[in-house]
Each structure stands twice: as C-alpha cells, then as structure tokens.
Scaffold this motif. Structure first.
Motif, mmCIF file in Angstrom:
data_model
loop_
_atom_site.group_PDB
_atom_site.id
_atom_site.type_symbol
_atom_site.label_atom_id
_atom_site.label_comp_id
_atom_site.label_asym_id
_atom_site.label_seq_id
_atom_site.Cartn_x
_atom_site.Cartn_y
_atom_site.Cartn_z
ATOM 1 N N GLU A 117 71.297 48.585 43.337
ATOM 2 C CA GLU A 117 70.550 48.653 44.349
ATOM 3 C C GLU A 117 69.422 47.673 44.526
ATOM 4 N N ALA A 118 69.364 47.312 45.962
ATOM 5 C CA ALA A 118 67.861 46.954 46.119
ATOM 6 C C ALA A 118 67.064 46.994 47.346
ATOM 7 N N TYR A 119 65.922 46.864 47.801
ATOM 8 C CA TYR A 119 64.807 46.897 49.280
ATOM 9 C C TYR A 119 65.301 45.617 49.465
ATOM 10 N N PHE A 120 65.574 45.373 50.846
ATOM 11 C CA PHE A 120 65.158 44.287 51.392
ATOM 12 C C PHE A 120 63.876 44.475 52.494
ATOM 13 N N PRO B 208 75.190 47.825 48.401
ATOM 14 C CA PRO B 208 74.304 48.739 48.219
ATOM 15 C C PRO B 208 72.824 48.401 48.501
ATOM 16 N N ILE B 209 72.335 48.306 49.750
ATOM 17 C CA ILE B 209 70.976 48.107 50.477
ATOM 18 C C ILE B 209 70.470 49.334 50.301
ATOM 19 N N ARG B 210 69.384 49.614 49.536
ATOM 20 C CA ARG B 210 68.503 50.922 49.585
ATOM 21 C C ARG B 210 68.050 51.427 50.958
ATOM 22 N N ARG B 211 67.493 50.554 51.432
ATOM 23 C CA ARG B 211 66.530 50.653 52.453
ATOM 24 C C ARG B 211 66.533 48.790 53.222
ATOM 25 N N LEU B 212 66.857 49.362 54.322
ATOM 26 C CA LEU B 212 65.958 47.457 54.571
ATOM 27 C C LEU B 212 64.376 47.752 55.284
ATOM 28 N N ILE B 213 63.416 47.014 55.104
ATOM 29 C CA ILE B 213 62.346 47.096 55.462
ATOM 30 C C ILE B 213 61.468 46.041 56.264
ATOM 31 N N LEU C 56 62.801 45.174 44.619
ATOM 32 C CA LEU C 56 62.497 44.285 45.913
ATOM 33 C C LEU C 56 62.547 42.969 45.878
ATOM 34 N N ILE C 57 63.417 42.395 47.370
ATOM 35 C CA ILE C 57 63.718 41.691 47.725
ATOM 36 C C ILE C 57 63.455 41.301 48.500
ATOM 37 N N CYS C 58 62.008 40.232 48.760
ATOM 38 C CA CYS C 58 61.699 40.202 50.207
ATOM 39 C C CYS C 58 62.303 38.732 50.501
ATOM 40 N N LEU C 59 62.180 38.378 51.939
ATOM 41 C CA LEU C 59 62.570 37.028 52.212
ATOM 42 C C LEU C 59 61.746 36.306 52.561
ATOM 43 N N ALA C 60 61.649 34.891 52.223
ATOM 44 C CA ALA C 60 60.652 34.021 52.327
ATOM 45 C C ALA C 60 61.325 33.149 53.993
ATOM 46 N N THR C 61 60.666 33.231 54.734
ATOM 47 C CA THR C 61 62.068 32.790 56.234
ATOM 48 C C THR C 61 60.708 31.473 56.465
ATOM 49 N N ALA C 62 60.109 31.103 55.973
ATOM 50 C CA ALA C 62 59.424 29.257 56.117
ATOM 51 C C ALA C 62 58.828 28.844 55.213
ATOM 52 N N HIS C 63 59.041 27.716 54.827
ATOM 53 C CA HIS C 63 58.566 26.623 54.336
ATOM 54 C C HIS C 63 56.694 26.803 54.405
ATOM 55 N N PRO C 64 55.832 26.953 53.415
ATOM 56 C CA PRO C 64 54.035 26.904 54.382
ATOM 57 C C PRO C 64 53.596 26.151 53.983
#
Length: 462
Positions: free
Chosen positions: A247-250, A272-277, A404-412
């Motif tokens: 499983e993983a968190y997003f 198998p997503i444990r929880r969406l954060i 924990l997988i974090c979505l990087a939504t934009a270039h800095p």
C-alpha cells in the motif's frame, strides 16, 4: 462505457459525447456509469509498462468508441511533448517519494491531462466536421496548459479567464505571451472563484452553449480527470518496485479537488492507496470538510501557492455523488442548499466514511516557506510552494508504516519569489521560460461579469 450526470437529469451518453459536453446539461458533472475494477494481477502487470503504454491501457477502459490505433496515436503524440523520458518520474528525497508532474510544456501537472485533451478535441472535431469555442477559468496553471494544448489547432478558439494580478508573474506570462490567433486571454477584475462561477453560468445557458459550440477544459471535463488517474498507477508501480510495498499514501496539494479526485477513482479501481492526503493552504474549505464535516465558503486568502487560492472546489460534487451512495436526488438537493446558503455540514456517520478515503491538513504561508527552506537544506531539492504544502501535510499525517508519495504539481521556477524568500536563491530557469518577459503578449482586462464574458466570446468565436 456510458456516462451519467451527478444530478441525474440527462440520459446516458457516450465517452465522445461526454468529452464534448464538458459540463452536463443539467448543471451536474459527468461520470462513468460504472468504474472498472482491476485485480492485483492487473495492477502488477501495469507496473511494468512505460507511461504511454499505461496511459493507453487505463484510458481505453473508459474511452469506448475510439479505435485502438487512433487512441494509441493520441496518447503517443500527447506525451512526446514531455522533456523527461518517463513523463512523470518518481524521485526519492528525505524518506518520501516525489512524483514529478512538471515535465510538460508549461511545467505543471495540468499538462499531463491537457496535452491529451487538446489532441482529443482536435480528433473529435475533425471526425464531426465541427468547430469549438473553449471557455475556461484558471487559478494559474490550467490556463497555460490548456492554451499550449490547443494553440494553433484547427477549428478551435480558446478563451481563458484568470484573476487579474492574482497569479504568479510567470503563470501570467505563460498565458499572455501565446499570441496565436485562436487564443484569447481575459484577465477578470475578481478572483478565481468569480471566473469559475462565470464559466458555469455561461455553460448553464444551453442555447448559448449550443449556438457557440462551447467546450470545457477545466476539470469539470471528465477527460481531464481520466488522464490524471494514470499517474497514480504509474507512481505506485515505481514505488512498489523500489520498496515491495503493498500500500501507499498519496499526498495531494489541491484547491479544486480534481487532482485528488483522480486518485479517488484510482482507489475505486483497486489501486491499494492506504489514504489520500488532502493538503490545502489557508483556503482550507476542503480540509475543513475532511476534518470537521464543514464545507462552507470563506473569503479567498492570497498565498504563495496561488493555484490553491480557491474556495469553491468544482470537483467536490463528483465526490459528493459517491458519498451520497450515487443518489442523484440527494446530490441535487445538497448543491441547491449550498447555492442558497454557501455551506453544507455532514453528520458523524458521513464524516466517518470520508475518513476512510482521506486524511487532511493545511499549511500557513510561513509553514510553506519554512518547508521549502528545510527540505532544501536537507536534500538540495527545491520544492515549489504547492508541493511544499503536500510534503508538510503528508509528513504530519503519516507515520512511516507504508511509503508516502507526494505529488509535485509545478516546477519551482514558476514561483521564483516564494523560492527566493525561502532559500535566498532563485531556482534555475528552464529553457522554455528563458526570455519570456521579453516576448510579445496579448490580454484583455474585463469585469468579472457573466454578460461581459458572454459578449466577448460571441464577438470572437470561431
């Protein structure tokens, strides 16, 4: 695969019709009548695929009516424009996995969906022998991604509303320096929520919508959400291959609920997503909903993460449909109540159900800047402010029991002022942004009034 409205007042329609309709004619949002279910074996097989192969497999489950060879061509062309061979690579930093979604033409996650949607629109219009006028509102990134998705395409004009002087300078330039004859930028004297309201009101005028062949690129268009489902499967496969996790968190920085709703669909499909954060900034209507059962409008606060400076989450209605057991009458009543009162509250039973899908938290301005600084000092990796919010909230809500997988939504580089404040240096400017401030630009400043926008579209439609 047929499509229905969350409000239940239209007959079932095909995928092609759903793409072209955008907002349902009854004012609701379109969803597939059923969600395909994938087995553990199916998901394991997907993890071995390249991004275009995976996208073709997932999208084909929902896109009946498009021949396989044509769909493959659409997918391949859409992701050939990305600068990284993996399209959405995953990198491991400071004990978490960062899903980089900013390797498209406009350096934001919206490219993943809008490169595909632009090609899909062109394909369907050619098939039908029709023209389209796209109308959308943006809090920053959707606008440029949509414009780059359809610039110069035949039989399409695009009209994008953005809040005047309330997006980052780079975001504004990415939109206004596209001067193709089919592109119209409208800076409204108001907020993103004003723009979103105007778009829904214009689409709600069914005679006008039909006469001027309006199309939607905001995440009210189901094809946007569908294309975003893909990278949840891709990221999980890469992390599972690295860790052997089950499983993983997003963690998803979100303001409009579209990106995280794509994760919800992936979860319903069997991922198998444990929880969406759900991570928000001070504009915390969504985290208040998850944490307290309170979905009520407050004033929009300007933050270093402008794409999340939203109080009306247009995709929330899609989740509400599932939360209310797919009872369209309940959804209609809830949305009518929200329209009249500006708020909804949810009892303990519904809050408990929400907690099975989501964890949530928010970050202040100072916490966002501090997270960029701390992460850079530890790793040398620069987060944009939206991603920093996802990292901060994600770490707070998890304890290391699964990745924990974090979505990087934009270039800095799109948010250089915030980065400069945090680490006292500017991020490296990608080649695509070099000299952008010197390019010719074109934009109309307009009142945040539905009639003003409607008249402008009428005068400049294709």
């Amino acid at each position: 695969m047929q499509y229905i409205s969350t409000r239940g007042q239209i007959q079932e329609i095909s995928f092609k019709e759903a793409v072209m309709m955008g907002l349902a004619d009854d004012g609701g949002l379109l969803l597939p009548a059923s969600i395909p279910s994938l087995s553990a074996g199916d998901i394991a097989a997907l993890s071995k695929m390249t991004y275009p192969e995976l996208a073709l497999r997932i999208i084909s489950l929902f896109a009946e009516g498009i021949p396989a060879d044509d769909l493959k061509d659409l997918v391949d062309r859409s992701y050939s424009t990305f600068s990284h061979k993996e399209v959405t690579p995953v990198v491991h930093q400071d004990g978490i996995y960062i899903l980089e979604l900013f390797h498209g033409p406009t350096l934001a996650f919206k490219d993943v969906a809008l490169q595909f949607l632009g090609n899909l629109f062109e394909y369907l219009l050619k098939e039908r022998g029709e023209k389209m006028n796209i109308l959308g509102a943006t809090s920053g990134d959707t606008g440029s991604a949509a414009i780059y998705g359809v610039r110069g395409k035949e039989n399409i004009n695009i009209f994008i509303l953005h809040p005047h002087q309330k997006v980052s300078p780079i975001q504004e330039l990415q939109m206004t320096t596209v001067t193709d004859p089919n592109v119209f930028n409208l800076a409204i004297r108001g907020t993103f929520d004003d723009g979103q309201r105007i778009v829904k009101e214009v689409f709600g005028d069914l005679d006008f919508k039909s006469e001027f062949s309006l199309g939607a690129v905001n995440s009210i268009n189901w094809a946007r959400v569908l294309a975003q489902v893909v990278y949840y499967f891709y990221a999980f496969g890469r992390v599972q291959r690295d860790t052997g996790c089950k499983e993983a968190y997003f963690s998803v920085p979100t303001g409009n609920f579209g990106d995280i709703f794509a994760g919800f669909i992936a979860k319903r499909m069997g991922l198998p997503i444990r929880r969406l954060i759900l991570a928000t900034n001070e504009n915390d209507i969504l985290s208040r909903f998850v944490g307290k059962g309170d979905y009520s409008i407050a004033d929009v606060v300007e933050t270093p993460a402008p794409s999340m400076d939203i109080q009306l989450a247009s995709n929330f209605e899609r989740y509400l449909y599932y939360l209310m057991d797919q009872d369209t009458a309940k959804v209609r009543k809830a949305m009518a109540d929200f329209s009249s009162t500006g708020g909804l509250s949810f009892d303990a039973n519904l809050q408990q159900r929400v907690a099975q899908d989501f964890l949530s938290g928010s970050a202040t301005r100072s916490e966002t800047i501090d997270t960029i600084r701390d992460f850079y000092q530890k790793t040398g990796y620069i987060l944009d402010p939206h991603t920093a919010i996802g990292v901060k909230v994600g770490k707070e809500q998890t304890g290391g029991e699964c990745p924990l997988i974090c979505l990087a939504t934009a270039h800095p580089a799109k948010f250089g002022d915030a980065v400069q404040e945090a680490i006292n240096t500017s991020p490296t400017m990608p080649d695509s942004l070099a000299g952008i401030e010197k390019r010719p630009s074109r934009c109309e400043i307009i009142d945040a009034e539905t009639d003003a926008v409607r008249n402008f579209v009428e005068q400049h439609s294709c």
